[in-house]
Enzyme design. Structure first.
Site, PDB file in Angstrom:
ATOM      1  N   SER A 123       2.810  -0.810   0.454  1.00  0.00           N
ATOM      2  CA  SER A 123       2.917   0.338   1.342  1.00  0.00           C
ATOM      3  C   SER A 123       3.578   1.455   0.537  1.00  0.00           C
ATOM      4  O   SER A 123       4.099   1.223  -0.547  1.00  0.00           O
ATOM      5  CB  SER A 123       3.762  -0.030   2.549  1.00  0.00           C
ATOM      6  OG  SER A 123       5.003  -0.542   2.118  1.00  0.00           O
TER       7      SER A 123
ATOM      8  N   HIS B 220      -5.123  -8.405   0.170  1.00  0.00           N
ATOM      9  CA  HIS B 220      -5.445  -7.025  -0.208  1.00  0.00           C
ATOM     10  C   HIS B 220      -4.266  -6.076  -0.097  1.00  0.00           C
ATOM     11  O   HIS B 220      -4.344  -4.951  -0.548  1.00  0.00           O
ATOM     12  CB  HIS B 220      -6.638  -6.512   0.596  1.00  0.00           C
ATOM     13  CG  HIS B 220      -6.294  -5.958   1.949  1.00  0.00           C
ATOM     14  ND1 HIS B 220      -5.577  -6.654   2.890  1.00  0.00           N
ATOM     15  CD2 HIS B 220      -6.564  -4.763   2.506  1.00  0.00           C
ATOM     16  CE1 HIS B 220      -5.442  -5.910   3.963  1.00  0.00           C
ATOM     17  NE2 HIS B 220      -6.016  -4.762   3.781  1.00  0.00           N
ATOM     18  N   GLY B 221      -3.173  -6.472   0.520  1.00  0.00           N
ATOM     19  CA  GLY B 221      -2.057  -5.534   0.629  1.00  0.00           C
ATOM     20  C   GLY B 221      -0.942  -6.143   1.432  1.00  0.00           C
ATOM     21  O   GLY B 221      -0.838  -7.361   1.548  1.00  0.00           O
TER      22      GLY B 221
END
Lengths: 542, 476
Positions: free
Chosen positions: B375, B399-400
């Site tokens: 983030s 993915h994140g």
């Protein structure tokens, strides 16, 4: 001399949580050794030093012995020969009594890892009983680590500390400090439950304790028990990341129900007034700060009126706004509405129910604020100014209401946002849902109606039609770089014809937060709520 | 989530045996803390996916999984067309081919330190970001179709970057099988002036410093060195992809009963791969993949222009470009047999291991770079595809970070201005057209990306190579 990381930092690392502050213990050193190494002495009662570069806390290993009543009555013994194990032994819980040396090796003489794995709060030794603050700390940990339980023998020890009066030695400031911290944890109800389990709640906050077992009318309160309700309300407030004043107001709003004579149960007529007195007395006793007290008093007094907002006469709404000081303190008014919404949502099955009151009261305040008080004042004789302004505001509220109480609101979704429109007709609800969607991007009242766009769509049912309507708007917004603030919808048998008015996106003026990718079928519902109004809702992907 | 509903296979693998209408098991890769914090909806959505026709082996969720539309975000599922398999618009998502590309600057963090403010301001001025922003390019109907067929290759042919970039993009920068004729006029209308724009929400462009290397061999091959600066670009197929997702979702909802598909949730809408609607969606979705690849290629070019201007002689070379919302036809070995499967990755990154024929020559022996965005203001990671990953979850990784809190909650906890100042004091410069947007994307509103990456590494989905720390963030 040897240094170790101790306490919460070790525990949180083992739990895989982020470590905020690291405390260190130094074994085999004297205060003079520390000063010679450049550490800065800061401890008043016992030898604590700040590291010259990191400014982290380093305490000399010490033992403590009880020498009086309460949490201050201790004799501290710090000397180079005090061992790490002795220092760890004086700590409260096994999970907080672990240390890590410079090479990362864990020192765990009291079974902290075992209790972490079993998710148990267990006291390290009988010395736990020497400090009553530890009861509050254990309760606060229960609110933070909400899958841990208090070991039966620890609970029994805490109960003994309550029974022998040790708990009464706590100073009021310390009680508030711990309760306030616990309210800011993930699941505050667990703190109160832990305090109840050992009998401490009845001693520290008897006005909360006595709410358990008091019934409420099941048609408004499926949970029935007032104590259960209040716990659901504080947990909801925590889940929504509300501020401390809102959480405290959530905790205390129904105190009056605890003093309703049992023969009147489950009704609690006029409990709001009794709540106000009890909140004031509680705040006085444990020295609650003014901002928390004022909001708690306002919510205790007027939560019932807020719930009934849509039924109140316009003048009564203006009185409510004045009492809550909404004209001068819009931030407090917002907090008031948040606490009232927590009260509503803190009931089983009410989590997703439409709750139009906050949006309606915001709209009423907006309308009343638009009254030019100066102009009204100049138009009447001085003695009538107050009255005339009040009447003008009441008229403004009445005018805004004649739109049929149409309004919009957002509801939470983990990654995106839920939009909901409510109105007297399905078309009005569709218009309001569109406004709610604009509000995801920017304040819809700040969008000028300079350009009109014609929109038509058709779908097999009302729900698919709502998604089509919103997606048609999203397409026009994206392709024309417009924002819309006003909508007029007409519906005819799943066919929609609408005009949307708006203006081009202006970064400075609109401060658009996010672009909407599409309206989705998630939480998609169109229908009528309990009060007969239409609502239309779904989640939009941003 | 309640852990009692799973069979724990390992420290980081949790299985749900088929029940009800599930055709295959569901598997979640996560450590205990991550899975405990996951939304119950992930369980519901993943077991729903396992009921779809033609699903092969299992429905998978990555460590960053959260509540999505039909499919959980962080969901992976593969379908066999010959076994009645389906393709799902919700299984790809609205932001088709949203992804990350990372470029090497060859510069040291110390080299850019005196220019950091100017770089931030110039990148923010040069790269369109945020609601209503438009790019330099205006595409007519023919150009639009050429872009949708050509992807990053089209962009290179038009002077955006060089042919060397194409080797470092999935599908060599051009997704085969794209059919611009299956993309509606509305979708094209939304895209006319959006090529070369970042978008908004969680999309960003970051300058990042490599702060830690975990795998020196792979890091050497990716040319990653501690102290050096890379650029990462996170964005997708913009309005075109969103419109395609919206339109096909509706068509699939309406058509599903006709195909005899029972939908436990309308968002799971799908069509048989071999049916005309399935084929039309694949053609349009592949065109959207090309749109995303072209978009990132153009943004990379704009970034290069800013660097060339402020730091002449700098060459930004592409490390890799990954997409994380796709459905792709890939060969996979299932029970010892090679099968061609339609692999849906919704918020999951393809992670091919060493030796995979789809990788460019210079990376083939080491594996595919897997780029994981954090983030705003927190770490990002570069991983590498592994041998073991190819036998788990069809070569897919996380993915994140994944959101931990809603946007509303975030705006209650943080204020945009204060957040920008606080991050600046930590050495991270934020530039964004919207302060409210910044608050909604606060680092604290996301899960801990390090925990997610750690779990992916331990589950053998991909291996940690390097950690990156943000220096400048242009936020859409």
């Amino acid at each position: 001399m040897k240094t170790y990381i101790v306490g919460g930092a070790v525990r949180d690392r083992l739990l895989g949580l982020p470590v905020a502050d690291r405390d260190h213990v130094v074994v085999g050193a004297t205060p003079d050794d520390m000063v010679a190494l450049g550490y800065q002495p800061v401890g008043k009662d016992f030898p604590v030093f700040l590291h010259p570069q990191t400014h982290e806390e380093y305490a000399l290993a010490r033992t403590e012995r009880k020498s009086g009543h309460g949490y201050k009555g201790f004799t501290v013994y710090a000397a180079p020969e005090v061992t790490l194990e002795e220092d760890l032994r004086r700590r409260d819980l096994t999970i907080n009594a672990m240390a890590e040396d410079a090479a990362g090796a864990l020192v765990d003489p009291y079974g902290g890892q075992r209790d972490l794995a079993a998710r148990v709060f267990r006291h390290v030794s009988e010395a736990f009983a020497e400090d009553p603050v530890r009861i509050l700390r254990v309760a606060r940990f229960a609110a933070r680590f909400n899958d841990f339980t208090v070991a039966p023998e620890t609970n029994a020890l805490m109960r003994r500390m309550v029974d022998n009066g040790e708990i009464d030695a706590l100073v009021p400031e310390r009680v508030w400090q711990e309760i306030a911290r616990g309210l800011m944890e993930a699941q505050p109800s667990r703190m109160f439950q832990a305090l109840r389990d050992c009998g401490a709640l009845a001693r520290l906050l008897p006005e909360i304790d006595c709410l358990f077992g008091v019934p409420q009318p099941p048609q408004h309160h499926p949970e029935i028990d007032t104590g259960v309700h209040v716990m659901l309300v504080v947990d909801w407030a925590a889940q929504q990341s509300m501020s401390l004043p809102v959480r405290f107001a959530a905790l205390t709003h129904d105190l009056g129900k605890g003093v309703t004579p049992p023969e009147l149960w489950p009704a609690h007529h006029g409990h709001e007034g009794k709540s106000v007195e009890l909140v004031r007395a509680l705040c006085e006793r444990i020295r609650v700060p003014v901002d928390c007290r004022d909001l708690a008093v306002a919510v205790a007094r007027d939560h019932g009126n807020a719930h009934r907002a849509l039924e109140l006469r316009p003048g009564t709404v203006v009185e409510l706004l004045e009492r809550v000081d909404a004209f001068r303190r819009p931030d407090r008014f917002e907090a008031f509405l948040q606490a009232c919404e927590c009260d509503f949502r803190g009931r089983p099955g009410y989590e997703d129910k439409p709750f139009p009151a906050p949006a309606y009261l915001r709209q009423a305040l907006h309308a009343a604020q638009a009254v030019d008080a100066g102009a009204v004042a100049r138009s009447v004789e001085p003695a009538r100014i107050r009255e005339a302004i009040f009447e003008a505001r009441a008229r403004a509220v009445a005018a805004s209401r004649s739109q049929g109480g149409a309004h919009w609101e957002h509801f939470p979704h983990q990654a995106d946002v839920g939009v909901r429109g409510i109105g007297p007709t399905l078309a009005a609800a569709f218009e309001q849902t569109a406004r709610a969607m604009t509000a995801v991007v920017t304040d819809p009242t700040g969008v000028a109606a300079n350009e009109a766009v014609d929109i038509r769509c058709e779908a097999p049912d009302d729900e698919l039609l709502l998604v089509d309507w919103l997606n048609a708007l999203i397409l026009e917004m994206a392709a024309r770089h417009l924002l819309f603030g006003r909508f007029e919808v007409s519906l005819d048998d799943h066919r929609l014809h609408a005009t949307a008015w708006g203006e081009p996106v202006d970064l400075d003026k609109h401060q658009p937060a996010v672009e909407i990718k599409g309206a989705t079928y998630t939480e998609l519902k169109v229908g009528r709520n309990e009060s007969g109004q239409w609502f239309a809702q779904c989640v939009v992907d941003v | 989530m309640n852990l009692a509903q799973f069979k724990q296979v390992s420290e980081v693998e949790w299985q749900i045996a088929p029940f009800g209408k599930m055709r295959v098991p569901a598997v979640i890769f996560a450590d205990q803390a991550l899975i405990r914090d996951m939304d119950e909806k992930v369980y519901e959505q993943l077991t729903n996916v396992a009921t779809l026709p033609g699903i092969v082996q299992a429905a998978y969720a990555m460590p960053d999984a959260h509540w999505g539309y039909g499919f959980p975000i962080g969901g992976v599922a593969a379908f066999d067309a010959d076994a009645g398999g389906v393709v799902s618009a919700g299984g790809v998502g609205f932001d088709i081919s949203c992804g990350v590309r990372t470029l090497h600057t060859g510069l040291k963090a110390a080299d850019i330190a005196p220019l950091k403010q100017r770089l931030a301001d110039r990148l923010f001025a040069h790269i369109p970001a945020g609601v209503g922003s438009t790019g330099q390019l205006r595409l007519n109907a023919n150009e639009m179709d050429a872009m949708l067929r050509g992807g990053a290759r089209w962009a290179v042919e038009h002077g955006y970057g060089s042919a060397a970039d194409l080797d470092r993009i999935e599908e060599q920068g051009c997704m085969a099988g794209a059919e611009p004729s299956k993309v509606s006029d509305q979708a094209k209308r939304r895209q006319r002036d959006e090529i070369g724009t970042l978008g908004s929400g969680n999309h960003y462009l970051e300058l990042q410093e490599i702060v830690e290397i975990y795998d020196t061999k792979a890091a050497d091959r990716f040319r990653l060195r501690v102290g050096e600066v890379v650029v990462s670009i996170h964005c997708g197929s913009r309005g075109l992809g969103h419109q395609i997702g919206t339109e096909f979702l509706k068509q699939m909802v309406i058509a599903a009963p006709g195909y005899g598909i029972e939908l436990p949730d309308r968002e799971l809408a799908c069509a048989p791969i071999n049916a005309p609607l399935g084929q039309a969606y694949l053609g349009a979705m592949r065109a959207a993949i090309n749109c995303a690849l072209a978009n990132r290629q153009v943004i990379a070019h704009l970034t290069r222009q800013v660097f060339a201007d402020l730091l002449p002689g700098t060459h930004l070379t592409l490390i890799y470009d990954v997409s994380h919302n796709t459905c792709k036809l890939e060969p996979h070995t299932v029970d010892g047999q090679s099968r061609r499967l339609y692999v849906h990755r919704k918020g999951a990154t393809r992670a091919f291991g060493p030796g995979h024929p789809a990788l460019p020559n210079e990376l083939r022996d080491i594996g595919q770079p897997v780029l994981i965005g954090g983030s705003m203001g927190t770490a990002s990671y570069i991983l590498v595809g592994t041998e073991t990953g190819m036998t788990r979850a069809f070569s897919s990784a996380c993915h994140g970070a994944g959101r931990a809190m809603s946007r509303h909650q975030a705006t209650r906890q943080w204020h945009g201005r204060a957040l920008v100042d606080e991050l600046a004091s930590q050495g991270v410069l934020i530039r964004s057209p919207s302060l409210r947007g910044v608050a909604e994307e606060a680092p604290g509103a996301y899960k801990d990306v390090s925990a997610v990456v750690e779990a992916a590494d331990r589950a053998g989905l991909a291996r940690k190579v390097a950690r990156l720390k943000p220096l400048v963030c242009i936020k859409g």
